[in-house]
Write an enzyme that holds these catalytic residues in place. Sequence first.
Site, short mmCIF file in Angstrom:
data_model
loop_
_atom_site.label_atom_id
_atom_site.label_comp_id
_atom_site.label_asym_id
_atom_site.label_seq_id
_atom_site.Cartn_x
_atom_site.Cartn_y
_atom_site.Cartn_z
N LEU A 1 48.33 9.85 76.02
CA LEU A 1 47.48 8.84 75.95
C LEU A 1 47.20 9.25 77.18
O LEU A 1 46.97 10.69 78.35
CB LEU A 1 48.65 7.98 77.13
CG LEU A 1 49.14 8.46 78.14
CD1 LEU A 1 49.34 8.16 79.01
CD2 LEU A 1 51.16 7.64 77.76
N GLY B 1 45.63 8.55 71.82
CA GLY B 1 45.23 8.91 70.04
C GLY B 1 46.46 10.10 70.16
O GLY B 1 46.88 10.83 70.75
N ALA C 1 43.45 4.88 76.89
CA ALA C 1 43.44 4.99 75.92
C ALA C 1 44.80 6.01 74.81
O ALA C 1 45.10 6.40 75.55
CB ALA C 1 42.43 5.96 75.18
N GLY D 1 42.45 8.62 65.48
CA GLY D 1 41.52 7.32 66.37
C GLY D 1 39.87 7.98 66.58
O GLY D 1 39.56 9.04 65.86
N GLU D 2 39.20 7.25 67.66
CA GLU D 2 38.04 7.52 67.18
C GLU D 2 37.18 8.37 68.32
O GLU D 2 37.95 9.45 68.89
CB GLU D 2 36.92 6.10 67.28
CG GLU D 2 37.14 5.34 65.47
CD GLU D 2 37.36 4.43 65.67
OE1 GLU D 2 36.02 4.49 65.59
OE2 GLU D 2 37.20 3.17 65.54
N VAL D 3 36.47 8.14 69.31
CA VAL D 3 35.64 8.74 70.48
C VAL D 3 36.96 8.31 71.49
O VAL D 3 36.51 7.53 71.83
CB VAL D 3 33.77 8.22 70.24
CG1 VAL D 3 33.48 9.53 70.89
CG2 VAL D 3 33.75 9.21 68.48
N CYS E 1 36.74 4.20 71.95
CA CYS E 1 37.43 3.72 70.50
C CYS E 1 36.66 3.48 69.23
O CYS E 1 37.50 2.79 68.84
CB CYS E 1 38.35 3.35 71.18
SG CYS E 1 39.71 4.39 72.15
N TYR F 1 37.26 10.08 76.30
CA TYR F 1 35.95 10.56 77.28
C TYR F 1 36.84 10.93 77.91
O TYR F 1 38.31 9.79 78.50
CB TYR F 1 34.45 9.29 77.78
CG TYR F 1 33.96 9.81 79.33
CD1 TYR F 1 33.43 11.30 78.73
CD2 TYR F 1 34.51 9.47 80.98
CE1 TYR F 1 32.80 11.77 80.30
CE2 TYR F 1 33.74 10.20 81.63
CZ TYR F 1 33.19 10.97 81.70
OH TYR F 1 32.39 11.60 82.61
#
Length: 224
Positions: free
Chosen positions: A160, A147, A145, A78-80, A177, A82
């Site tokens: 999650l 990942g 989210a 996945g990406e970014v 994301c 928080y």
Amino acid sequence: MRTLTVHHLGFMEYTAAWEVQRQLARQRSSGQIGDTLLLVEHPPVITLGNKARPDHIRAAPEALAERGVAVVQSDRGGEVTYHAPGQLVAYPIFKLSQHGSDVGRYVRGLEESVIRVLASYGITGERVAGLTGVWVRGGAAKICAIGVKLSASGVTTHGLALNVDPDLSGFDLIVPCGITDRGVTSLAAELGAAPPLAEVAERLVGQIGEVFDLQPVATVQRSV
């Protein structure tokens, strides 16, 4: 039915919880333990997955430091994303061969678990084609989210992050994301008031157990 051991880690730094995951993943790989679920809240932290772009952190390092927000390069997919207090984070340490040996199917199972939890609060959780996670309001806002990472021995880590009642302004620090045209929300925002995080955790454990055919039998408080 196989069992699921649940560890309630409480409030723990991201890197410390990551080390707990690695320890338990090694034990799961060698057969010393069965499927395990970690539940935790993190202090404010931005994590970068293996597809993350540095420019998706919108705030300067000085601004992050002022807000007490750490930045960690993770090994998850996945990406970014928080993490912050008020967010329920769940890390399943599962042997994937016992759950269909398919990462996509596993991720759909995590989504399904969250969708069922949301339904128990009268919220319709949805999937969005081509994207990972759980969304509400026709896909307008992400509430959970996801990942994950799969080890060479077929054991899952990461997982999650379900927004119960975090400070949503923290998501303004990033491009969540990597998605620019959709918002972020929480149970508190959708319901008008936040349910107790412990209650949400209990419901999530139950739904993960049902979806993955596991019986939660042991609850460990702050102990691994």
